[in-house]
Design an enzyme around this catalytic site. Sequence first.
Site, PDB file in Angstrom:
ATOM      1  N   GLU A 136       0.794  -1.304  -0.098  1.00 36.19           N
ATOM      2  CA  GLU A 136      -0.204  -0.180   0.002  1.00 36.19           C
ATOM      3  C   GLU A 136       0.731   1.226   0.097  1.00 36.19           C
ATOM      4  O   GLU A 136       0.443   2.199  -0.659  1.00 36.19           O
ATOM      5  CB  GLU A 136      -0.778   0.210   1.227  1.00 36.19           C
ATOM      6  CG  GLU A 136      -2.051  -0.908   1.142  1.00 36.19           C
ATOM      7  CD  GLU A 136      -2.746  -1.226  -0.157  1.00 36.19           C
ATOM      8  OE1 GLU A 136      -3.014   0.128  -0.737  1.00 36.19           O
ATOM      9  OE2 GLU A 136      -3.088  -2.154  -0.830  1.00 36.19           O
ATOM     10  N   GLU A 197      -1.146  -2.324  -9.772  1.00 35.84           N
ATOM     11  CA  GLU A 197      -1.018  -3.420  -8.685  1.00 35.84           C
ATOM     12  C   GLU A 197       0.431  -4.349  -8.539  1.00 35.84           C
ATOM     13  O   GLU A 197       0.912  -4.576  -7.703  1.00 35.84           O
ATOM     14  CB  GLU A 197      -2.252  -4.177  -8.710  1.00 35.84           C
ATOM     15  CG  GLU A 197      -3.498  -3.573  -8.557  1.00 35.84           C
ATOM     16  CD  GLU A 197      -3.677  -3.042  -7.094  1.00 35.84           C
ATOM     17  OE1 GLU A 197      -2.974  -3.352  -6.278  1.00 35.84           O
ATOM     18  OE2 GLU A 197      -4.248  -2.113  -6.847  1.00 35.84           O
TER      19      GLU A 197
END
Length: 264
Positions: A136, A197
């Site tokens: 993250e 991602e």
Amino acid sequence: MVRKVIALLIGGLFMYACATVPVTGRNQLSLISNAELMPMAYEQYREVIAKGPISTNAQQTAMIKRVGVNIQKAVEQYMADKNLSSQLDGFAWEFNLIDDPTVNAWCMPGGKVAFYTGILPICKDELGVAVVMGHEVAHAIANHGRERMSQQMFAQFGLSTLGALMGQNPTAGNELLMQAIGAGTNIGMLKFSRQHESEADKMGLIFMAMAGYDPNEAPKFWERMSALSGGQAPPEFLSTHPSHETRVRDLNSWIPEAMQYYKK
């Protein structure tokens, strides 16, 4: 002729408004400065934290903050080693645990992190938390939110600056900005692409390794996340991620590189 002019304009825009992602070196569109984005992100983060509820579990909260600080220090060291510390200007790191069963975690521009208690059983322990934290935080370091918003600004409005958008259509500008930084709220968030991602996976591996967490844990964590879906619709945390098989294969291929940064 018109097509050629448009192509030249687009090419010029990308050359003018281009940034580079640390670690991967990929060029990305950047029509917004962090100086514009971060204050709005911080305001949105304060609203999320105020609504909470913030977890009262002292042990779990301490773990989130401990891992967060360790990843923060690793990121700062990596950026310093690469003479990129200026890219962290304006960062105001913060790590909070929200008492919510949602399987999720996110990091806003500027290092504002939120974990949800619902993801902790999949994390299992501090190593698992480090996998998620590294991933993250990597989104923020790679400026994925800024890039996604820049892409949407150009695609929807054909404008090259946030100031131009706010001057022409402030309502649309505010909505787009809130979507880009509004993780964890009912506003929603512009989804990261699979490229984003995968990029965050690779960067996260290096950051967790530098922080003293074994990167070999990353494929194991994502295998647990894969099992959670059970062949059904994936949880929100996985909605735009690469396929389970692709992710695990890629992570395993990047581990040798990450191990060069591993500090036990």
